[in-house]
Design a protein around this motif. Sequence first.
Motif, mmCIF file in Angstrom:
data_model
loop_
_atom_site.group_PDB
_atom_site.id
_atom_site.type_symbol
_atom_site.label_atom_id
_atom_site.label_comp_id
_atom_site.label_asym_id
_atom_site.label_seq_id
_atom_site.Cartn_x
_atom_site.Cartn_y
_atom_site.Cartn_z
ATOM 1 N N ASP A 103 0.812 -1.224 0.000
ATOM 2 C CA ASP A 103 0.000 0.000 0.000
ATOM 3 C C ASP A 103 0.844 1.272 0.000
ATOM 4 O O ASP A 103 0.357 2.327 -0.395
ATOM 5 C CB ASP A 103 -0.932 0.014 1.214
ATOM 6 C CG ASP A 103 -2.014 -1.047 1.128
ATOM 7 O OD1 ASP A 103 -2.254 -1.540 0.013
ATOM 8 O OD2 ASP A 103 -2.605 -1.373 2.165
ATOM 9 N N ALA A 104 2.099 1.191 0.449
ATOM 10 C CA ALA A 104 2.938 2.390 0.505
ATOM 11 C C ALA A 104 3.828 2.536 -0.725
ATOM 12 O O ALA A 104 4.769 3.319 -0.719
ATOM 13 C CB ALA A 104 3.799 2.367 1.765
ATOM 14 N N THR A 105 3.539 1.778 -1.785
ATOM 15 C CA THR A 105 4.352 1.820 -3.003
ATOM 16 C C THR A 105 3.473 1.916 -4.238
ATOM 17 O O THR A 105 2.496 1.175 -4.370
ATOM 18 C CB THR A 105 5.229 0.559 -3.140
ATOM 19 O OG1 THR A 105 6.009 0.394 -1.967
ATOM 20 C CG2 THR A 105 6.144 0.651 -4.351
ATOM 21 N N GLU A 106 3.828 2.829 -5.144
ATOM 22 C CA GLU A 106 3.249 2.821 -6.476
ATOM 23 C C GLU A 106 4.367 3.034 -7.491
ATOM 24 O O GLU A 106 5.395 3.648 -7.192
ATOM 25 C CB GLU A 106 2.168 3.896 -6.643
ATOM 26 C CG GLU A 106 2.673 5.315 -6.694
ATOM 27 C CD GLU A 106 1.572 6.302 -7.088
ATOM 28 O OE1 GLU A 106 0.501 5.862 -7.549
ATOM 29 O OE2 GLU A 106 1.805 7.517 -6.918
ATOM 30 N N VAL A 107 4.174 2.487 -8.682
ATOM 31 C CA VAL A 107 5.122 2.657 -9.775
ATOM 32 C C VAL A 107 4.562 3.696 -10.721
ATOM 33 O O VAL A 107 3.401 3.621 -11.131
ATOM 34 C CB VAL A 107 5.362 1.326 -10.506
ATOM 35 C CG1 VAL A 107 6.308 1.525 -11.690
ATOM 36 C CG2 VAL A 107 5.934 0.285 -9.549
ATOM 37 N N VAL A 108 5.385 4.691 -11.083
ATOM 38 C CA VAL A 108 4.931 5.769 -11.966
ATOM 39 C C VAL A 108 5.843 5.852 -13.190
ATOM 40 O O VAL A 108 6.995 5.438 -13.150
ATOM 41 C CB VAL A 108 4.896 7.137 -11.240
ATOM 42 C CG1 VAL A 108 3.882 7.112 -10.109
ATOM 43 C CG2 VAL A 108 6.275 7.511 -10.708
ATOM 44 N N ASN A 109 5.279 6.371 -14.289
ATOM 45 C CA ASN A 109 6.002 6.589 -15.557
ATOM 46 C C ASN A 109 6.419 5.284 -16.220
ATOM 47 O O ASN A 109 7.486 5.211 -16.852
ATOM 48 C CB ASN A 109 7.232 7.478 -15.360
ATOM 49 C CG ASN A 109 6.890 8.864 -14.868
ATOM 50 O OD1 ASN A 109 5.754 9.302 -14.972
ATOM 51 N ND2 ASN A 109 7.879 9.557 -14.327
#
Length: 324
Positions: A103-109
């Motif tokens: 929940d504390a991680t997202e991948v962007v770009n």
Amino acid sequence: MKHWKNIVLPLLLVPVLVTGCIKDDFDDCDNIAIYFRYLADGDEDVLYRYMDKVDLYVFDENGHILGSGSYNQEELSHFAAMPSFKLTPGRRYQVVAVGNAYDATEVVNLEATSFDDIFIQSPLWDGSGPDIVTTHDDNYLGQETFQMPEGEFVVYRDTVTLYSAHIDTDIRITGLPGPAEAAALLGVQTRADGDLPVRLYIENSNAQTSFNNEINRGETGTIVPDLVWDEDAQCYRTHDLALFRMDTDGELDPALCRHRVVLEDAEGRELVSGELYDYLLRNQDKIDVTRQEAYLPIEINFTPTNVVIKLPQWIVEDVTPGWQ
């Protein structure tokens, strides 16, 4: 089951069970197996001790994303010598593994064609203002480039070694009584039942780590960790706090360690603050944040006449007061 995102293209087929491979029709067969490895600070693979989940991202030789899959701990522990998905023979690919993206991680770009421009970050951070983040996950990153062999059906196997992208951080506030008594002592009013009389901030904390496992320099935010009252230890302490790393090529990097630790009362009045870089330099014989499994302990101690930030007693017995 392996869960693959909708960005999967025809070049990268949805994983199939081994029983779905038809001997006379290799089009239905997986032809690559990717294994994961983590050595921590030794020579033994200890992946299963530190990772409950690994996400795998697959790119073509030009850096375009083809697909991604997610493996949980049970799947990882039974990841025997079997193909896991299918790629086109004769072509070059890159894979990136991300450990413990919860929940504390997202991948962007993800659509960027350079790993320098694809980042992991907190979903609470967007870079447009004074973003406030509570923590990061205990993330790990690794990548590998390989050439798929030619042939009607050749199974290719490769291993991705993961490296730490985080520092486990433990901050304790000692010398204050429990929440109600501390509020009276500090002369503050908590806003609601369960609120604590003190608030902790970590300013200028690194906000993004690239798929090359490098900090995105200049992108920082404020960490406001969750604090709990530990009745047994009689202290306020952070709960599951992790920060992105602060080292380059195995050395503490002052450009990546501009963190400022601030403790305020419930009404926003600063009680004590200090620069994390100075603290680490003064305690480099006891604290090594360049290790793979880096651990950063800090104690903020209230005395009858003063408040100091110091190396905790559970690390070393003889300490002197001050931001040391």
